[in-house]
Structures are given as C-alpha cells and as structure tokens.
Design a protein around this motif. Sequence first.
Motif, short mmCIF file in Angstrom:
data_model
loop_
_atom_site.label_atom_id
_atom_site.label_comp_id
_atom_site.label_asym_id
_atom_site.label_seq_id
_atom_site.Cartn_x
_atom_site.Cartn_y
_atom_site.Cartn_z
N LYS A 53 23.32 29.70 -19.39
CA LYS A 53 24.31 28.88 -18.70
C LYS A 53 25.73 29.22 -19.14
N SER A 54 25.92 29.46 -20.44
CA SER A 54 27.27 29.74 -20.93
C SER A 54 27.81 31.05 -20.37
N LEU A 55 26.92 32.03 -20.13
CA LEU A 55 27.37 33.29 -19.53
C LEU A 55 27.85 33.06 -18.10
N VAL A 56 27.12 32.22 -17.37
CA VAL A 56 27.52 31.91 -16.00
C VAL A 56 28.78 31.05 -15.98
N ALA A 57 28.83 30.06 -16.88
CA ALA A 57 29.94 29.11 -16.88
C ALA A 57 31.25 29.75 -17.29
N ALA A 58 31.20 30.75 -18.16
CA ALA A 58 32.41 31.47 -18.60
C ALA A 58 33.50 30.51 -19.06
N GLY A 59 33.12 29.58 -19.93
CA GLY A 59 34.09 28.66 -20.50
C GLY A 59 34.26 27.36 -19.74
N ARG A 60 33.59 27.22 -18.61
CA ARG A 60 33.68 25.98 -17.84
C ARG A 60 32.69 24.94 -18.39
N PRO A 61 32.99 23.66 -18.19
CA PRO A 61 32.09 22.62 -18.71
C PRO A 61 30.90 22.37 -17.80
N TRP A 62 29.84 21.88 -18.40
CA TRP A 62 28.71 21.37 -17.62
C TRP A 62 28.05 20.23 -18.39
N SER A 63 27.31 19.41 -17.67
CA SER A 63 26.65 18.26 -18.28
C SER A 63 25.36 18.71 -18.96
N VAL A 64 25.14 18.22 -20.19
CA VAL A 64 23.92 18.61 -20.91
C VAL A 64 22.96 17.43 -21.09
N ALA A 65 23.25 16.30 -20.45
CA ALA A 65 22.38 15.13 -20.63
C ALA A 65 20.95 15.43 -20.22
N ASP A 66 20.77 16.06 -19.05
CA ASP A 66 19.42 16.39 -18.60
C ASP A 66 18.77 17.43 -19.49
N ASP A 67 19.57 18.41 -19.95
CA ASP A 67 19.02 19.44 -20.85
C ASP A 67 18.49 18.80 -22.14
N MET A 68 19.25 17.85 -22.70
CA MET A 68 18.83 17.17 -23.92
C MET A 68 17.57 16.35 -23.68
N ASN A 69 17.53 15.68 -22.53
CA ASN A 69 16.36 14.87 -22.21
C ASN A 69 15.12 15.73 -22.04
N GLN A 70 15.29 16.85 -21.36
CA GLN A 70 14.15 17.75 -21.15
C GLN A 70 13.68 18.38 -22.46
N MET A 71 14.63 18.79 -23.30
CA MET A 71 14.26 19.36 -24.59
C MET A 71 13.51 18.35 -25.44
N ALA A 72 14.02 17.11 -25.49
CA ALA A 72 13.37 16.08 -26.28
C ALA A 72 12.00 15.73 -25.72
N LEU A 73 11.87 15.74 -24.40
CA LEU A 73 10.57 15.48 -23.78
C LEU A 73 9.58 16.59 -24.12
N ASP A 74 10.04 17.84 -24.05
CA ASP A 74 9.17 18.96 -24.44
C ASP A 74 8.74 18.82 -25.90
N ALA A 75 9.69 18.46 -26.76
CA ALA A 75 9.38 18.36 -28.19
C ALA A 75 8.36 17.27 -28.46
N VAL A 76 8.55 16.09 -27.84
CA VAL A 76 7.68 14.97 -28.15
C VAL A 76 6.30 15.13 -27.50
N THR A 77 6.22 15.77 -26.33
CA THR A 77 4.90 16.02 -25.75
C THR A 77 4.15 17.08 -26.55
N ALA A 78 4.88 18.07 -27.06
CA ALA A 78 4.24 19.05 -27.94
C ALA A 78 3.73 18.38 -29.21
N PHE A 79 4.51 17.45 -29.73
CA PHE A 79 4.10 16.69 -30.91
C PHE A 79 2.87 15.84 -30.62
N ALA A 80 2.85 15.19 -29.45
CA ALA A 80 1.77 14.26 -29.13
C ALA A 80 0.50 14.95 -28.68
N PHE A 81 0.63 16.04 -27.89
CA PHE A 81 -0.53 16.64 -27.27
C PHE A 81 -0.96 17.96 -27.90
N GLY A 82 -0.07 18.61 -28.65
CA GLY A 82 -0.43 19.87 -29.28
C GLY A 82 -0.29 21.06 -28.35
#
Length: 492
Positions: free
Chosen positions: A130-159
Amino acid sequence: MGDVPAMMQHMKCTEGGTFITYILKTMKALNSPLIQVFIRPLNKPLLILGDFPEANDLLVRRKDFDRSHTLGDLVKGLAPDHHIHLETGEAWKIQRHLVQDLMTPSFLHSIAAPVIYQHVIKTIDLWKAKSLVAAGRPWSVADDMNQMALDAVTAFAFGDEFYHSATQPGLHAIQHMSEETISTLQHLDPCEPIEFPKGRENYILQAIRELTKTVGEVQGSPSPALTWAVITRKAKIKKAIRIKEDFIIGRLKDGIFGFVFAGHETTSTTLCWSLKYLTDHPDAQSDLFSALKSAFPIALAERRNPTIQEITSTSVPYLDATMEETLRCCGTAPVVDRVAMHDTELLGHHIPKGTVVTCLVTGPGMMTPAFDIDISRRAPSSQAAIREGRQRAWDPQGISAFNPNRWIKRCNDEKGVKFDPTSGPQLAFGLGTRGCYGKRLVYLEMRIVLTLVLWNFELLKCPLNLSSYHSKLITTNEPMQTYVRLRQISPE
C-alpha cells in the motif's frame, strides 16, 4: 426518560460527544466523584465512580460487589454460555479452569505467538504494498488492524487448521491493481486519503465480524434483552449465527468464541489508538525505534525482522511503557462495572442491593486531576491502603498527555532503566479476580505488532483533517479517524 434527553443533546451539540464525555462533563458540573445517571426507564440508576483509589478497593478487596450483568447483557445474544455471565462462584471457577492453560506464558509464547507473528508479517507485507502505491498519501488502517487482529485471534483459537485469512484478500487485490488504477490514485490530492480495494472476505470471518457489530446496536439500549430479540431475528444475523454455530460445533464452545469475539475487536481498537499516539508524538516514536534497535542487535546487523523468539524473550522497557501508556490513555473499554450484592456504602453514600456501579477507566485520577476526597468517606480497606502508602497516584501536571516515560524508572544496574507497571493507576483491564482474562494475549499481540511496524515503517504526520481524536462508542471506544502515512525504512 431520565437523563437520556440531556445525554442525546450533549452528543448532538458537542463535537466528539459520547456517553463518556457526557459523564465527565456532569461530574465536573456537580464537582462529585460519584454521580447517578438514569438511562434505563423503570430501572435503578447507574452509579458512576470517578475515583481510582475507591475503584481499586471495590474491584480488588471488597466482597460486597461482584461482576454486574451489564457487560454480560451486551454479549448474551452471541455467547449465552460464556463465563462472563456468571457470578463469582463454583460454576464460574469451573468454566475458567477449562481454559486457564490458554493464558500461560508457555502456551502464549510457544503456540500462540508464532501463528500471530505470521499474520502480523502478512499485514506488514500489505502495508509495504500500500505504501508503494500511496507514495506518501494517507489511508485508513482501521480495517487493516481489525483484519490483522481477527487473523491473529482465530489462529490462536483454532490453530493451524484454520487457513482462512482476513488480510490476504486485501493483499491480493493490491498486488493485482492495474497500472492505470495506480496512476489515477497517485495523481489525487496528496492530502486526500486513498481508498484501496478490499478483496472478498471469507464467509466465516465475515460472519464473525457481522456478529461483533451487533454489540454496538445493543450498547446503550434501555432493554438489551428486547434489542437482542430484534437483532437475532434479522435474516443477515440469523445466517451469521448459523455459520458461527456450524463451524464451532465440535471445535469449541462459547468460552473460546469469547476470545474470538472480544480479542480481535479490543486489540485492533487499542492498536489503532497506539498508531495515532505514536504518529502525533514523534519523540516517543523515535525513542521506541531506538529502543528496538538496541534490543535486537543481531536482527539489526543482519537487516531482517526480529524473530518471534527474539520478540517474546527480550525485555524492551520502553516498548512495555508505550503499550501501558496507550492502554492508560485510550479507554478501549471505557468502563468497568460491578453490582452491589447486598446493601452497602460507597464514599459515605448508601448503595442498595442490585445497584450497578460503573468505574471510569479514563476518568478523574487517570486522565484528569483527581477529586479531593475526605479520607473519612472512604471504605476502611481503602483508608488503610492510603495510610500505608499502597495507593498509587499520577502527578496532575501533564496527566492528560501521552507520555510513555511516566512508566520508566531509572535504576543503578547495567540496564539503566526499567519498566515499572506500578508507576500509577491503570484500569484498562479491570482489577481483581474478575479482571480481563485475555490481557496477556493483548499484551503479546501489541508487542509483536508495534515491534514489526516500527521496525519497518516511520509513521509520518497526517493532515489535521484526518487526525481527530474524537471517538465512537460501538463495541469498543474506537477512534473515528485512524489514518497513516508510511515511509518504509531499513534499520541501520
């Protein structure tokens, strides 16, 4: 309608107004650390406590208060058999015993941490693309954080058997963007945020996220049971519940689903706040980066990411301090509730049995100067703690500022500094027997994410119109804006 009209008027007329800002304004107007708020017709008022010493005493020492039904009501439609609904007793102890090994350091470091690390690395790859495409422009990371945390906790819970990823579709979509689309985005106003394609989410993960959102609809409802009855009859929610039940049967029950539901939402919200604080406090960001380089000299010399073994086995005091200060300031879960089990007293006031007392996580004494309270009004155990010097307090000067150094103590050994978790009040996870069960998992995820993010990126300031600290109280106290501008770095 009690205080509901006044609260709604406050939220309408106050920029960034929430239930919590209404409470704080009312406390200040009444000059009282204990106020009552009527928000549920024909029910007892909520008592709001804005005093850490008394909250600490209530949560840790007093036996006349127990976990209230308030939080349980919020999740009853999702996990009716979770131990959060139970009073502190044998049935609760049995349920907690079933999952107690999941929070041991050995399980977290050897089993959970490696799979969490893999998903965080995938998010780092997504942000590099994303940073290569954005070239210094801002973007929202709220969904990215939510998805990362969901991946982490499902990996923790389900293996390892759970191979679905919330992050991968977005990464795939970025990697397959056309040159024409990229060129169009890069010719936008450099102060305007970029909207990236999201990809198609797996139906199981989508169901979990849909169910998590339902808690926001129950939050603040005068009748949670009635609201749940309406919500669970919606076709979309009925389908999500069926998917959740079909997947979970044979794998886990409500106790583990509680980790999935609560773990990804609370962690992602806290991480969003941490990115905002570090972005807007470049000195703290620089100090953390320097601390990480000193802590992982081999990774630095080999120009690679620290391994999960290095991250979990290395003490980094300033990293601990940054996490603790984020938790102190952000109020992801802004209140901690308890209920009076029988008639009692609080700060000299009679409290009838069944009254819910709500302790403010970021209230007076935490993020604003404490009220001056005559010690004689306090409970005997609270008085004893103060007289014996066991009660912590923050210096009112600068109490509202984000400052990780408040958790750092100088020492006379070769380390020079240490992280002191007892430096001052902290209510982010509650306290006592019914404190947050998953706090170790949150600390682990924060440690991995902040280490890898700061190792790979500099967080650049965003435009002021994308940097508000206003929040919205949905499932958690989420920042309304979480934007980043990233510059890839290579630690040297």
